[in-house]
Design a protein around this motif. Structure first.
Motif, PDB file in Angstrom:
ATOM      1  N   ILE A   1       0.834  -1.195   0.000  1.00  0.00           N
ATOM      2  CA  ILE A   1       0.000   0.000   0.000  1.00  0.00           C
ATOM      3  C   ILE A   1       0.874   1.252   0.000  1.00  0.00           C
ATOM      4  O   ILE A   1       0.613   2.214  -0.733  1.00  0.00           O
TER       5      ILE A   1
ATOM      6  N   GLN B   1       1.641   4.076  -3.532  1.00  0.00           N
ATOM      7  CA  GLN B   1       1.043   5.357  -3.174  1.00  0.00           C
ATOM      8  C   GLN B   1       2.112   6.452  -3.161  1.00  0.00           C
ATOM      9  O   GLN B   1       1.904   7.557  -3.682  1.00  0.00           O
ATOM     10  N   SER B   2       3.270   6.125  -2.596  1.00  0.00           N
ATOM     11  CA  SER B   2       4.362   7.082  -2.507  1.00  0.00           C
ATOM     12  C   SER B   2       4.886   7.467  -3.888  1.00  0.00           C
ATOM     13  O   SER B   2       5.177   8.633  -4.162  1.00  0.00           O
TER      14      SER B   2
ATOM     15  N   LEU C   1       2.365   9.832  -5.447  1.00  0.00           N
ATOM     16  CA  LEU C   1       2.380  11.118  -4.759  1.00  0.00           C
ATOM     17  C   LEU C   1       3.564  11.973  -5.198  1.00  0.00           C
ATOM     18  O   LEU C   1       3.397  13.135  -5.599  1.00  0.00           O
TER      19      LEU C   1
ATOM     20  N   GLY D   1      -3.106   0.729  -2.691  1.00  0.00           N
ATOM     21  CA  GLY D   1      -2.002   1.674  -2.780  1.00  0.00           C
ATOM     22  C   GLY D   1      -2.129   2.599  -3.980  1.00  0.00           C
ATOM     23  O   GLY D   1      -1.859   3.804  -3.883  1.00  0.00           O
TER      24      GLY D   1
ATOM     25  N   ALA E   1      -5.019   4.970  -3.304  1.00  0.00           N
ATOM     26  CA  ALA E   1      -4.612   5.940  -2.282  1.00  0.00           C
ATOM     27  C   ALA E   1      -3.693   7.008  -2.866  1.00  0.00           C
ATOM     28  O   ALA E   1      -3.739   8.178  -2.456  1.00  0.00           O
ATOM     29  N   GLY E   2      -2.846   6.618  -3.820  1.00  0.00           N
ATOM     30  CA  GLY E   2      -1.967   7.594  -4.449  1.00  0.00           C
ATOM     31  C   GLY E   2      -2.739   8.664  -5.189  1.00  0.00           C
ATOM     32  O   GLY E   2      -2.463   9.863  -5.059  1.00  0.00           O
TER      33      GLY E   2
ATOM     34  N   GLY F   1      -4.488  12.577   1.878  1.00  0.00           N
ATOM     35  CA  GLY F   1      -4.914  11.344   1.251  1.00  0.00           C
ATOM     36  C   GLY F   1      -6.006  10.711   2.084  1.00  0.00           C
ATOM     37  O   GLY F   1      -6.891  11.394   2.606  1.00  0.00           O
TER      38      GLY F   1
ATOM     39  N   VAL G   1      -0.486   6.557   5.081  1.00  0.00           N
ATOM     40  CA  VAL G   1      -0.409   7.778   4.284  1.00  0.00           C
ATOM     41  C   VAL G   1       0.844   8.589   4.614  1.00  0.00           C
ATOM     42  O   VAL G   1       1.627   8.933   3.727  1.00  0.00           O
TER      43      VAL G   1
ATOM     44  N   ALA H   1       3.872   6.965   3.360  1.00  0.00           N
ATOM     45  CA  ALA H   1       4.035   7.164   1.921  1.00  0.00           C
ATOM     46  C   ALA H   1       4.585   8.547   1.612  1.00  0.00           C
ATOM     47  O   ALA H   1       5.253   8.748   0.585  1.00  0.00           O
TER      48      ALA H   1
END
Length: 342
Positions: free
Chosen positions: A45, A49-50, A53, A205, A208-209, A223, A305, A308
């Motif tokens: 996840i 996501q990172s 972002l 993930g 969420a990104g 996020g 979050v 990330a």
């Protein structure tokens, strides 16, 4: 764009219910069952996501976030309490919202207990005790500021390692047992076909990104988040004059995603519980509420979050949530087995 929170929450709740993936429960099982996939799923996840972002930030699509100072003492104590609460409640707050969606009364009890204790800790009956703790050992969350290169140089190699590790686990470790099917066609593929929690985690993930982008378009940065939006709903219900925001729609979306998935799977059922389970649900919600207030976030916001975002605060929060989870799992499940038999 504020309504997009409903869609992102729906996808989050749907994927959790669809795969039967409980984030806190899987972390607990890393200790109890030596099943490393729970930790791997969390990384699945965090790092996609990172990547999304910091790609959005580097291309100038969204603004770079600010990293507020934090109390190291409150972060550690709050995260330990939150981790303990996840064991009592058999899941973190995302899992609690999924339970509400699929009709379990224990989920509703944990949710209400959580909201009441967050509000009470922030500006209620126990705020006089919790507020001073926020002033102990103040730290600057400045890791990103000290980097002389793009964060993507860290994220991309870590993501590749996690993906290779996940692929190896799926091929070698997971048992693929054919089960009798109830449905056919589209309903089978959407609701019944086995979905690994690692696959669900990867999809979460990615979702969420992109939540950062839609949140930014809604005139705020952030996020996935649960603690703030849950307390905002409580304030709105009791007449606090709160305006609906992205996070509040996100909370509703999680419940709806779980509900629709439960109906599609034929698993929705209003379920009561016994007194012991309800008491544990209440205690779990209370510990998570107190912990989230002290740590300024829960397993989702701090552990998924902020990590990330390469926030030191987030990684400290995740580590101590896991420690609190494991210590409580030992006390509740393993210690009783160690007592001598008479």
């Amino acid at each position: 764009m504020v309504f997009s929170g409903l869609i992102f929450g729906f996808l989050f709740g749907f994927l959790l219910k669809r795969s039967h993936y409980c984030i806190a429960g899987s972390l607990r099982d890393v200790y109890l069952q030596r099943d490393i996939s729970g930790l791997l799923a969390v990384f699945m996840i965090i790092f996609p996501q990172s990547l999304i972002l910091f790609t959005l930030i580097q291309t100038g699509t969204i603004a770079r976030p600010e990293y507020p100072d934090y109390s190291l003492f409150a972060m550690i104590i709050g995260s330990l309490l939150f981790g303990a609460g996840t064991v009592f409640a058999s899941g973190c707050m995302s899992g609690t919202l999924v339970k509400v969606g699929d009709g379990r009364f224990t989920g509703l009890v944990s949710l209400l207990s959580f909201a009441l204790f967050v509000v009470s800790s922030n500006n209620g009956l126990i705020a006089n005790w919790t507020s001073p703790l926020q002033n102990i050992s103040i730290k600057s969350d400045s890791f990103i500021d000290h980097l002389s290169f793009s964060p993507l140089n860290i994220i991309i190699p870590l993501l590749l390692i996690v993906l290779v590790w996940g692929g190896y686990y799926l091929r070698k470790k997971e048992l693929r047992i054919p089960l009798p099917t109830q449905f056919t066609g589209f309903r089978y593929w959407l609701f019944e076909k086995q979905m690994s929690k690692l696959v669900a985690a990867l999809l979460i993930g990615i979702v969420a990104g992109f939540a950062f982008l839609f949140n930014y378009w809604s005139h705020s940065f952030g996020g996935f988040a649960i603690t703030g939006p849950v307390t905002s709903w409580l304030s709105l219900i009791i007449g606090g004059g709160v305006q609906l925001n992205w996070g509040m729609y996100f909370i509703v979306g999680i419940i709806l995603g779980s509900l629709i998935c439960a109906i599609g799977k034929g698993e929705f059922k209003l379920q009561g519980s016994d007194g012991k389970s309800l008491l544990k649900a209440f205690i779990g919600g209370a510990l998570m509420g107190l912990g989230a207030s002290l740590a300024k976030g829960c397993l989702v916001s701090n552990g998924l979050v902020y990590t990330a975002m390469l926030s030191v605060q987030g990684w400290i929060g995740l580590i101590f949530i896991i420690i609190g989870n494991w210590v409580t799992a030992f006390l509740m499940f393993k210690l009783p087995l160690l007592k001598p038999m008479h």
